[in-house]
Design a protein around this motif. Sequence first.
Motif, PDB file in Angstrom:
ATOM      1  N   ASN A  17      -2.958   7.012   3.741  1.00 36.55           N
ATOM      2  CA  ASN A  17      -4.524   7.229   3.789  1.00 36.55           C
ATOM      3  C   ASN A  17      -5.168   8.027   2.741  1.00 36.55           C
ATOM      4  OD1 ASN A  17      -6.532   9.065   4.722  1.00 36.55           O
ATOM      5  ND2 ASN A  17      -6.288   8.124   7.155  1.00 36.55           N
ATOM      6  N   VAL A  18      -6.185   7.262   2.424  1.00 32.55           N
ATOM      7  CA  VAL A  18      -6.852   7.781   1.190  1.00 32.55           C
ATOM      8  C   VAL A  18      -8.526   7.399   1.357  1.00 32.55           C
ATOM      9  CG1 VAL A  18      -7.096   7.171  -1.626  1.00 32.55           C
ATOM     10  CG2 VAL A  18      -5.199   6.715  -0.331  1.00 32.55           C
ATOM     11  N   GLU A  19      -8.835   9.014   1.054  1.00 30.32           N
ATOM     12  CA  GLU A  19     -10.359   9.354   1.341  1.00 30.32           C
ATOM     13  C   GLU A  19     -10.645   8.692   2.802  1.00 30.32           C
ATOM     14  OE1 GLU A  19     -12.468   9.328  -2.575  1.00 30.32           O
ATOM     15  OE2 GLU A  19     -12.286   7.277  -1.537  1.00 30.32           O
ATOM     16  N   GLN A  20      -9.780   8.998   4.255  1.00 32.73           N
ATOM     17  CA  GLN A  20      -9.657   8.612   5.180  1.00 32.73           C
ATOM     18  C   GLN A  20      -9.245   7.284   5.833  1.00 32.73           C
ATOM     19  OE1 GLN A  20      -9.944  10.973   7.695  1.00 32.73           O
ATOM     20  NE2 GLN A  20     -10.113  12.248   6.136  1.00 32.73           N
ATOM     21  N   ALA A  21      -9.246   6.516   4.517  1.00 34.60           N
ATOM     22  CA  ALA A  21      -9.198   4.929   4.498  1.00 34.60           C
ATOM     23  C   ALA A  21      -7.576   4.443   4.886  1.00 34.60           C
ATOM     24  CB  ALA A  21      -9.295   4.218   3.324  1.00 34.60           C
ATOM     25  N   GLU A  22      -7.237   3.994   5.388  1.00 38.97           N
ATOM     26  CA  GLU A  22      -6.413   3.006   5.756  1.00 38.97           C
ATOM     27  C   GLU A  22      -5.705   2.006   4.688  1.00 38.97           C
ATOM     28  OE1 GLU A  22      -4.290   2.400   9.382  1.00 38.97           O
ATOM     29  OE2 GLU A  22      -4.679   4.614   9.967  1.00 38.97           O
ATOM     30  N   ILE A  23      -4.598   2.188   3.761  1.00 40.69           N
ATOM     31  CA  ILE A  23      -4.091   1.228   3.353  1.00 40.69           C
ATOM     32  C   ILE A  23      -2.215   0.911   3.131  1.00 40.69           C
ATOM     33  CG2 ILE A  23      -4.350   0.469   0.568  1.00 40.69           C
ATOM     34  CD1 ILE A  23      -6.563   2.188   0.395  1.00 40.69           C
ATOM     35  N   LYS A  24      -2.720  -0.558   3.691  1.00 40.68           N
ATOM     36  CA  LYS A  24      -1.214  -0.647   3.947  1.00 40.68           C
ATOM     37  C   LYS A  24      -0.245  -1.429   2.597  1.00 40.68           C
ATOM     38  CE  LYS A  24      -1.900  -0.728   8.626  1.00 40.68           C
ATOM     39  NZ  LYS A  24      -0.309   0.111   9.587  1.00 40.68           N
ATOM     40  N   ALA A  25       1.321  -1.357   2.602  1.00 45.07           N
ATOM     41  CA  ALA A  25       2.203  -1.658   1.157  1.00 45.07           C
ATOM     42  C   ALA A  25       2.812  -1.752   1.590  1.00 45.07           C
ATOM     43  CB  ALA A  25       1.897  -0.936  -0.109  1.00 45.07           C
ATOM     44  N   HIS A  26       3.979  -2.293   1.090  1.00 40.88           N
ATOM     45  CA  HIS A  26       4.983  -3.171   1.385  1.00 40.88           C
ATOM     46  C   HIS A  26       5.963  -2.169   0.320  1.00 40.88           C
ATOM     47  CE1 HIS A  26       2.757  -6.504   2.176  1.00 40.88           C
ATOM     48  NE2 HIS A  26       4.311  -6.554   2.693  1.00 40.88           N
ATOM     49  N   GLY A  27       7.181  -1.444   0.871  1.00 38.00           N
ATOM     50  CA  GLY A  27       7.760   0.059   0.352  1.00 38.00           C
ATOM     51  C   GLY A  27       8.632  -0.844  -0.919  1.00 38.00           C
ATOM     52  N   LEU A  28       9.067  -1.596  -0.779  1.00 41.93           N
ATOM     53  CA  LEU A  28      10.092  -3.044  -1.224  1.00 41.93           C
ATOM     54  C   LEU A  28       9.658  -3.079  -2.819  1.00 41.93           C
ATOM     55  CD1 LEU A  28      13.345  -4.121  -2.255  1.00 41.93           C
ATOM     56  CD2 LEU A  28      12.291  -6.077  -0.943  1.00 41.93           C
ATOM     57  N   VAL A  29       8.112  -3.320  -3.188  1.00 42.15           N
ATOM     58  CA  VAL A  29       7.502  -3.707  -3.917  1.00 42.15           C
ATOM     59  C   VAL A  29       7.156  -2.593  -4.841  1.00 42.15           C
ATOM     60  CG1 VAL A  29       5.455  -4.717  -4.956  1.00 42.15           C
ATOM     61  CG2 VAL A  29       6.515  -5.949  -2.720  1.00 42.15           C
ATOM     62  N   LEU A  30       6.493  -1.662  -4.296  1.00 42.27           N
ATOM     63  CA  LEU A  30       5.779  -0.328  -4.535  1.00 42.27           C
ATOM     64  C   LEU A  30       7.407   0.036  -5.980  1.00 42.27           C
ATOM     65  CD1 LEU A  30       3.971   1.065  -2.144  1.00 42.27           C
ATOM     66  CD2 LEU A  30       3.565   0.264  -4.204  1.00 42.27           C
ATOM     67  N   ALA A  31       8.909   0.128  -5.227  1.00 38.76           N
ATOM     68  CA  ALA A  31      10.289   0.655  -5.721  1.00 38.76           C
ATOM     69  C   ALA A  31      10.736   0.237  -6.736  1.00 38.76           C
ATOM     70  CB  ALA A  31      10.969   0.804  -4.504  1.00 38.76           C
ATOM     71  N   MET A  32      10.656  -1.615  -6.233  1.00 40.86           N
ATOM     72  CA  MET A  32      10.340  -2.454  -7.755  1.00 40.86           C
ATOM     73  C   MET A  32       9.284  -2.306  -8.871  1.00 40.86           C
ATOM     74  SD  MET A  32      10.023  -6.534  -7.877  1.00 40.86           S
ATOM     75  CE  MET A  32       8.249  -6.933  -7.512  1.00 40.86           C
ATOM     76  N   ARG A  33       7.973  -2.203  -8.571  1.00 43.12           N
ATOM     77  CA  ARG A  33       6.963  -2.387  -9.917  1.00 43.12           C
ATOM     78  C   ARG A  33       6.841  -0.920 -10.598  1.00 43.12           C
ATOM     79  NH1 ARG A  33       5.119  -5.657 -12.973  1.00 43.12           N
ATOM     80  NH2 ARG A  33       2.627  -5.336 -12.414  1.00 43.12           N
ATOM     81  N   SER A  34       7.129   0.237  -9.697  1.00 46.63           N
ATOM     82  CA  SER A  34       6.721   1.381  -9.915  1.00 46.63           C
ATOM     83  C   SER A  34       7.921   2.724  -9.280  1.00 46.63           C
ATOM     84  CB  SER A  34       5.236   1.771  -9.644  1.00 46.63           C
ATOM     85  OG  SER A  34       5.166   3.309 -10.192  1.00 46.63           O
ATOM     86  N   PRO A  35       9.025   2.628  -9.638  1.00 48.04           N
ATOM     87  CA  PRO A  35       9.803   3.472  -8.987  1.00 48.04           C
ATOM     88  C   PRO A  35       9.550   4.869  -8.806  1.00 48.04           C
ATOM     89  CG  PRO A  35      11.326   1.811 -10.708  1.00 48.04           C
ATOM     90  CD  PRO A  35       9.750   2.421 -10.805  1.00 48.04           C
ATOM     91  N   ASP A  36       8.172   5.005  -9.582  1.00 49.23           N
ATOM     92  CA  ASP A  36       8.180   6.204  -9.455  1.00 49.23           C
ATOM     93  C   ASP A  36       7.030   7.016  -8.446  1.00 49.23           C
ATOM     94  OD1 ASP A  36       9.463   7.224 -12.299  1.00 49.23           O
ATOM     95  OD2 ASP A  36       7.528   8.196 -12.439  1.00 49.23           O
ATOM     96  N   LEU A  37       6.619   5.357  -8.056  1.00 52.89           N
ATOM     97  CA  LEU A  37       5.627   5.884  -7.305  1.00 52.89           C
ATOM     98  C   LEU A  37       5.974   5.943  -6.372  1.00 52.89           C
ATOM     99  CD1 LEU A  37       2.609   5.496  -6.455  1.00 52.89           C
ATOM    100  CD2 LEU A  37       2.816   2.815  -6.707  1.00 52.89           C
ATOM    101  N   TRP A  38       7.326   5.128  -5.844  1.00 50.55           N
ATOM    102  CA  TRP A  38       7.773   4.506  -5.085  1.00 50.55           C
ATOM    103  C   TRP A  38       9.180   6.256  -4.856  1.00 50.55           C
ATOM    104  CZ3 TRP A  38       7.651   3.474  -0.286  1.00 50.55           C
ATOM    105  CH2 TRP A  38       8.486   3.379   0.353  1.00 50.55           C
TER     106      TRP A  38
END
Length: 656
Positions: free
Chosen positions: A134-155
């Motif tokens: 939830n960013v500025e009242q907007a819902e933004i969806k993503a895949h946890g596996l992709v986040l963990a693979m590409r940016s471990p810090d973000l995940w």
Amino acid sequence: MATLRIEHPGGCDRWPSAEWWSGDAHVFLAWPTPSDSAMATCRSWEMSLPLEYRCWKDRFVDDHSCFYVWCAVDVLRENSDKPVDLFSVVPPSTISSDLGRLLIYNQDQDEKEELETASELSWRRYMLPDVTFNVEQAEIKAHGLVLAMRSPDLWTKALFSTSEFRWQTTESTLHVHDMSASIFRAMLHFIYTDELPPMKPSNKAMIMLDLLVAADRYAIESLRLMCEKILSESLDVSSVMPTLMVVHGRESCKSLEAVCIRYMGSDPDVYAAVKETEDYQELKESCCYFILEVTDKVAKINMGNTPGPDAPSSSSSHQPLMNTATHYSSEVVEGTHEFKIPHFNAVQGRYGVGKEISSGTFQVGGYDWKVKLYPSSSSEKAEGHISLYVELLTDPGTSGVKATVCFKMDCPGGWPPYEKLLEKTFNTKSDWGYAKFITMESAKSRHLEHDGSLTIHCDLSVTKKVCTSTSTTTDGARARMTPSNDIISHLDQLLVGEQGSDMRFLVKESEQQAHGLFIAMRSKILYEEVAVATKDNHIILVNDTTVAVFKAMLHFIYTDELPPMEDLDPGVDEDEVTIAQDLLVAASWFSLDRMKAMCENLLVTLISEENALRTSELARDLHCSELEDYCNDFIELAKLVREGNIDIQLLNMEIY
């Protein structure tokens, strides 16, 4: 073309050398070398001995009844837009676009579900996002596996939200307060595709600054480098102060800070124009210490650029070229590259002696480099150690490249960092480093991060002779390195590390693990077969292929490339041809068009009289008409050669 030369044993001053020139170029057939000895003559070239030798043989024979022949061969390359080495044109990689489709995947499937089968629904649902922001009242969806693979810090921030990063977790939604929705979407777009989304030129500079902050905060190195590159290339009077304020004090952004300072010091009129800007005036009122620091640095640049009393004057402009100070000297350009291997213990178990892991390509001093790490040593002589090398990928030219390399490993437990320094002058494209960099025991006990990763820092100093210095480097500043596409390397590491895998395959008593999301993303047919096989079992039995073929197919699904044959450890009854044929079957069955074209090319390079008929039959069964025709032509040519109905020396067949 070729030249033969036979010299007199007593030297050329007594008798002239006997020489022969081919005159015209000789064209070798494009056929791969088969086992048949007659066909092997396609790769030979019968040359004539020089006339002088044939007339006066005794003059060129030494006391031991020997003579020596020097042969020089010139290889001529024909310019052509047609691919020379490819029988079948390989489609471009679709990894980035496949991942990009995941990001924009439409979750509203209600209208389609009534018309879809159970397997179709399962396939669609498997690719749905599983994380909501939830960013500025907007819902933004993503895949946890992709986040963990590409940016471990973000995940990590997503899993363990802390006040430091201003994230909050409410049930299954993560609330993000440290960036706008548009910047968050742009960052996600890059994470999924390694590309920036389209943006208006008028807003690009500000978006790049916000993305630079996000990339630095969440350790997305390739995004940070891309933002730095764009900002430095578009620097002007209006943007230099906002950029400087953002990068000031950020350790990873020192090179961009140096570019800003050098830009302001490149011309007095430029600095005067910068001081008239609203940003500069506001900073002068609110952050005078910062302005004093900037003034001091610019003054040092001006001192370095001040011409002598006899130097000619020149007019200045508010938009000067970045290349301003000209001098002839040796310049030391420094750069650093961070190479992180997630889940190192698992990676080491998969990479045996002599098998390397390479970093992405980075640039220092105008040369391309990469780091090569051997988790289980580069050779048996170095067993028990991790081997580490830096490789020069650019031709250094006749003068060579002098480089100083410092490899360093941090120690999370509080020990001093472990580092080794070496110097080398590279005269060719080659690598240099340590076969015994550090013992495996020491690396694992002291230098693994808390998440099991191992990070190598490569500090590289390149000494080169330059004519013109540029604003991209200053004394003590790091050089900017060109960002490289690293999605494929991240996917490869994910496959090897097996972190987050949710599918287990048993192939000939060998267990292989994979991620259902990427299988569904890359091959709908393969996923549907897997889904059927896993209805009642937690492990999928694979009986109709070998371990080598299955590993190669998984490697392609994750990287869009076939692995080197020597990495596959084929079974007793397998050879390269058998593996390539089986991979062609798999590629055809699962509609992997890029892999299919690669297998066709591989089979063409491996064709021989022993396997041509089998390959032709397979090509016919799989409707690979061009490969079938190629094999039939090869068989017919071999038959004509055996029967003596064709002159090999005069044959010039165009097969592509």
